[in-house]
Design a protein around this motif. Structure first.
Motif, PDB file in Angstrom:
ATOM      1  N   THR A 169       0.878  -1.157  -0.086  1.00 50.08           N
ATOM      2  CA  THR A 169       0.064  -0.006  -0.085  1.00 50.08           C
ATOM      3  C   THR A 169       0.896   1.293   0.036  1.00 50.08           C
ATOM      4  N   ALA A 170       1.843   1.082   0.875  1.00 47.43           N
ATOM      5  CA  ALA A 170       2.733   2.297   1.162  1.00 47.43           C
ATOM      6  C   ALA A 170       3.415   2.710  -0.328  1.00 47.43           C
ATOM      7  N   PHE A 171       3.842   1.576  -1.139  1.00 43.87           N
ATOM      8  CA  PHE A 171       4.538   1.783  -2.270  1.00 43.87           C
ATOM      9  C   PHE A 171       3.823   1.992  -3.447  1.00 43.87           C
ATOM     10  N   PHE A 172       2.436   1.644  -3.203  1.00 41.22           N
ATOM     11  CA  PHE A 172       1.472   2.211  -4.276  1.00 41.22           C
ATOM     12  C   PHE A 172       1.333   3.821  -4.081  1.00 41.22           C
ATOM     13  N   TYR A 173       1.196   4.298  -3.023  1.00 44.34           N
ATOM     14  CA  TYR A 173       1.100   5.936  -2.886  1.00 44.34           C
ATOM     15  C   TYR A 173       2.354   6.400  -3.140  1.00 44.34           C
ATOM     16  N   PHE A 174       3.397   5.762  -2.698  1.00 44.23           N
ATOM     17  CA  PHE A 174       4.843   6.382  -3.037  1.00 44.23           C
ATOM     18  C   PHE A 174       5.040   6.348  -4.482  1.00 44.23           C
ATOM     19  N   SER A 175       4.545   5.540  -5.460  1.00 41.66           N
ATOM     20  CA  SER A 175       4.524   5.389  -6.811  1.00 41.66           C
ATOM     21  C   SER A 175       3.774   6.575  -7.471  1.00 41.66           C
ATOM     22  N   VAL A 176       2.708   6.811  -6.744  1.00 38.88           N
ATOM     23  CA  VAL A 176       1.763   7.660  -7.416  1.00 38.88           C
ATOM     24  C   VAL A 176       2.380   9.156  -7.246  1.00 38.88           C
ATOM     25  N   SER A 177       2.880   9.503  -6.165  1.00 35.99           N
ATOM     26  CA  SER A 177       3.371  10.843  -6.142  1.00 35.99           C
ATOM     27  C   SER A 177       4.509  10.990  -6.910  1.00 35.99           C
ATOM     28  N   CYS A 178       5.479   9.675  -6.981  1.00 35.14           N
ATOM     29  CA  CYS A 178       6.766   9.847  -7.968  1.00 35.14           C
ATOM     30  C   CYS A 178       6.302  10.140  -9.448  1.00 35.14           C
ATOM     31  N   PHE A 179       5.152   9.467  -9.620  1.00 36.17           N
ATOM     32  CA  PHE A 179       4.581   9.650 -11.049  1.00 36.17           C
ATOM     33  C   PHE A 179       4.113  11.141 -11.535  1.00 36.17           C
ATOM     34  N   VAL A 180       3.383  11.788 -10.345  1.00 28.47           N
ATOM     35  CA  VAL A 180       2.693  12.817 -10.712  1.00 28.47           C
ATOM     36  C   VAL A 180       3.631  14.186 -10.629  1.00 28.47           C
ATOM     37  N   ILE A 181       4.736  13.968  -9.763  1.00 30.46           N
ATOM     38  CA  ILE A 181       5.837  14.923  -9.810  1.00 30.46           C
ATOM     39  C   ILE A 181       6.575  14.645 -11.338  1.00 30.46           C
ATOM     40  N   ALA A 182       6.835  13.666 -11.813  1.00 30.12           N
ATOM     41  CA  ALA A 182       7.733  13.312 -13.072  1.00 30.12           C
ATOM     42  C   ALA A 182       6.774  14.022 -13.928  1.00 30.12           C
ATOM     43  N   ILE A 183       5.397  13.884 -14.138  1.00 29.77           N
ATOM     44  CA  ILE A 183       4.724  14.181 -15.364  1.00 29.77           C
ATOM     45  C   ILE A 183       4.706  15.471 -15.466  1.00 29.77           C
ATOM     46  N   VAL A 184       4.286  16.194 -14.099  1.00 28.36           N
ATOM     47  CA  VAL A 184       4.205  17.866 -14.003  1.00 28.36           C
ATOM     48  C   VAL A 184       5.655  18.264 -14.836  1.00 28.36           C
ATOM     49  N   LEU A 185       6.643  17.880 -13.954  1.00 30.14           N
ATOM     50  CA  LEU A 185       8.138  18.540 -14.376  1.00 30.14           C
ATOM     51  C   LEU A 185       8.349  18.416 -16.055  1.00 30.14           C
ATOM     52  N   ASN A 186       8.087  17.190 -16.081  1.00 35.19           N
ATOM     53  CA  ASN A 186       8.566  16.905 -17.712  1.00 35.19           C
ATOM     54  C   ASN A 186       7.563  17.359 -18.659  1.00 35.19           C
ATOM     55  N   VAL A 187       6.396  17.735 -18.414  1.00 35.52           N
ATOM     56  CA  VAL A 187       5.456  18.278 -19.517  1.00 35.52           C
ATOM     57  C   VAL A 187       6.008  19.852 -19.341  1.00 35.52           C
ATOM     58  N   VAL A 188       6.370  20.301 -18.307  1.00 39.00           N
ATOM     59  CA  VAL A 188       7.013  21.663 -18.180  1.00 39.00           C
ATOM     60  C   VAL A 188       8.463  21.717 -19.033  1.00 39.00           C
ATOM     61  N   PHE A 189       9.083  20.702 -18.882  1.00 41.06           N
ATOM     62  CA  PHE A 189      10.429  20.659 -19.527  1.00 41.06           C
ATOM     63  C   PHE A 189      10.216  20.590 -21.186  1.00 41.06           C
ATOM     64  N   LEU A 190       9.005  20.030 -21.635  1.00 43.14           N
ATOM     65  CA  LEU A 190       8.994  19.907 -23.070  1.00 43.14           C
ATOM     66  C   LEU A 190       9.007  21.412 -23.547  1.00 43.14           C
ATOM     67  N   TYR A 191       8.256  22.253 -22.901  1.00 39.70           N
ATOM     68  CA  TYR A 191       8.319  23.688 -23.463  1.00 39.70           C
ATOM     69  C   TYR A 191       9.569  24.572 -23.006  1.00 39.70           C
ATOM     70  N   ARG A 192       9.854  24.259 -21.755  1.00 43.18           N
ATOM     71  CA  ARG A 192      11.089  25.032 -21.027  1.00 43.18           C
ATOM     72  C   ARG A 192      11.983  23.938 -20.558  1.00 43.18           C
ATOM     73  N   PRO A 193      12.743  23.643 -21.626  1.00 46.88           N
ATOM     74  CA  PRO A 193      13.863  22.678 -21.224  1.00 46.88           C
ATOM     75  C   PRO A 193      14.999  23.364 -20.484  1.00 46.88           C
ATOM     76  N   VAL A 194      15.700  22.414 -19.818  1.00 46.21           N
ATOM     77  CA  VAL A 194      16.918  22.753 -18.811  1.00 46.21           C
ATOM     78  C   VAL A 194      18.142  22.585 -19.524  1.00 46.21           C
ATOM     79  N   LEU A 195      19.144  23.157 -19.196  1.00 45.69           N
ATOM     80  CA  LEU A 195      20.672  22.887 -19.593  1.00 45.69           C
ATOM     81  C   LEU A 195      20.619  22.812 -21.194  1.00 45.69           C
TER      82      LEU A 195
END
Length: 402
Positions: free
Chosen positions: A274-300
């Motif tokens: 159960t903990a791993f499920f919630y752990f992975s959900v938050s990991c997924f949300v942060i990854a999706i949000v940041l990488n969608v931003v990086f699509l249009y505003r890339p770093v480095l």
């Protein structure tokens, strides 16, 4: 639900986790070196990383009968355990930030050194925190000498990177001199032929790994350009990732064992699944949000792209999906072993650089034609790392349910 109870079962989980967690970074590095944008790769990786957690929760988390004291995964979803859920999700957030950072660090510092430094920082900070959170079930007289060995490995890893960077600089300076003399020393084709870089016809012209020609061709192909940038940038990203990695396991430990007594009386602790499920959900949300931003505003200075371009980019998508599965199952196995033998001992999976270094040398030609100093430092780093891992596994304890 299925529970790992024996020390032997816990070690088996750690060994499998070690193989999985040491392999997925090599797959993402391979795609970056072939020119696939890191934003595209990480979005694909994040999907299967979450899917792995769902599969684990619906299989291992649902095996056997459910009870009030030991509820199965689905039963726990409706319980009042949000204080523990928040710890699990916090762990997922810092892991996602760490994984995202290493994707750029691999380009600057190399797969091998990045994994050694981040893993060693994880052990030095994370293992110490887990030792006290686990009520000292691991043997301190064995555990902390292992932590000290990891700290030495950090210093050696930094030295390896510095020495190898100097070797590469010397190779490129030699190439510049030869070019000024009018000799064509590279086999890099013109821009019009970039689409044929991986064709069979071009393979005969491919420069040997470790040469200046090889470094130039790699820079032309890869999606993250590193020539002309300070190596301090790569080391800063690497150390930031290491600090993030050092916090996700203690947060998960708090989620499953409630050492700070945040749950209400009568509410069972979160199961690992159960903990791993919630752990992975938050990991997924942060990854999706940041990488969608990086699509249009890339770093480095990475190239800009769009979500439509990502959806249509199938070049290497299968490898990115596989990397997500390997990381997801690897993390799940690490937590299963840690719940049984102590999360401090489970940090032995941070031996993953041994696997990553193997792939780095085999697939990417890292350290080919480097100086004797670099080779000596590399061997010393790996030997120290192996000693540290062996000592850490020897400190394994056994958790008793109260």
């Amino acid at each position: 639900m299925y529970v790992v109870e024996s020390k032997e079962g816990a070690i088996a989980c750690m060994v499998l986790a070690l193989l999985f967690l040491g392999t997925w970074p090599a797959l993402l590095t391979l795609l970056e070196r072939r020119g696939r944008l890191p934003q595209h790769t990480y979005l694909d990786y994040s999907i299967t990383n979450l899917l792995a957690a769902v599969i684990i929760a619906l299989t291992f988390g649902e095996i056997g009968n459910s009870s009030n004291d030991h509820p199965n995964f689905i039963q726990q979803l409706s319980q009042d355990n949000w204080s523990s859920v928040m710890f699990a999700m916090a762990g997922g957030i810092v892991l996602s930030l760490g994984n995202l950072s290493t994707q750029y660090a691999w380009a600057f510092v190399g797969l091998s050194v990045t994994e050694v430094i981040t893993s060693s920082i994880t052990v030095v900070i994370g293992t110490t925190l887990n030792y006290f959170l686990d009520d000292k079930i691991n043997k301190a007289q064995i555990l902390f000498p292992g932590v000290a060995c990891f700290l030495i490995a950090v210093c050696l890893g930094s030295a390896v990177h510095s020495s190898n960077a100097a070797d590469n600089k010397a190779k490129l300076e030699t190439l510049s001199v030869d070019t000024n003399k009018g000799s064509n020393t590279t086999d890099v084709p013109p821009k019009s032929s970039q689409a044929d870089l991986e064709s069979a016809d071009y393979s005969s012209l491919k420069p040997k790994a470790g040469t200046a020609d090889f470094l130039v061709q790699l820079e032309n192909r890869r999606s993250i350009k590193v020539f002309g940038k300070s190596t301090v940038i790569g080391l800063f990203i690497t150390f930031f990732a290491g600090v993030c990695f050092s916090l996700f396991s203690p947060a998960f430990n708090l989620a499953t064992n409630d050492q700070w007594h945040t749950l209400k009386d009568g509410v069972p602790h979160l199961a690992v699944y159960t903990a791993f499920f919630y752990f992975s959900v938050s990991c997924f949300v942060i990854a999706i949000v940041l990488n969608v931003v990086f699509l249009y505003r890339p770093v480095l200075n990475s190239p800009k792209t769009t979500f439509k371009a990502y959806v249509n980019d199938w070049n290497g998508r299968g490898w990115a999906f596989l990397a997500g599965f390997l990381c997801g199952f690897g993390n799940g196995l690490q937590f299963m072993g840690g719940q049984a033998a102590g999360y401090a001992a489970a940090d032995a999976v941070q031996a993953l650089p041994l696997v990553s270094t193997f792939w780095g040398i085999l697939l990417f030609g890292e350290y080919r034609r480097s100086s004797k100093k670099t080779y000596a430092l590399l061997i010393s780093m790996l030997l120290m790392f192996m000693v540290a891992v062996g000592v850490l596994m020897a400190s394994s304890g056994h958790r008793t349910e109260s």
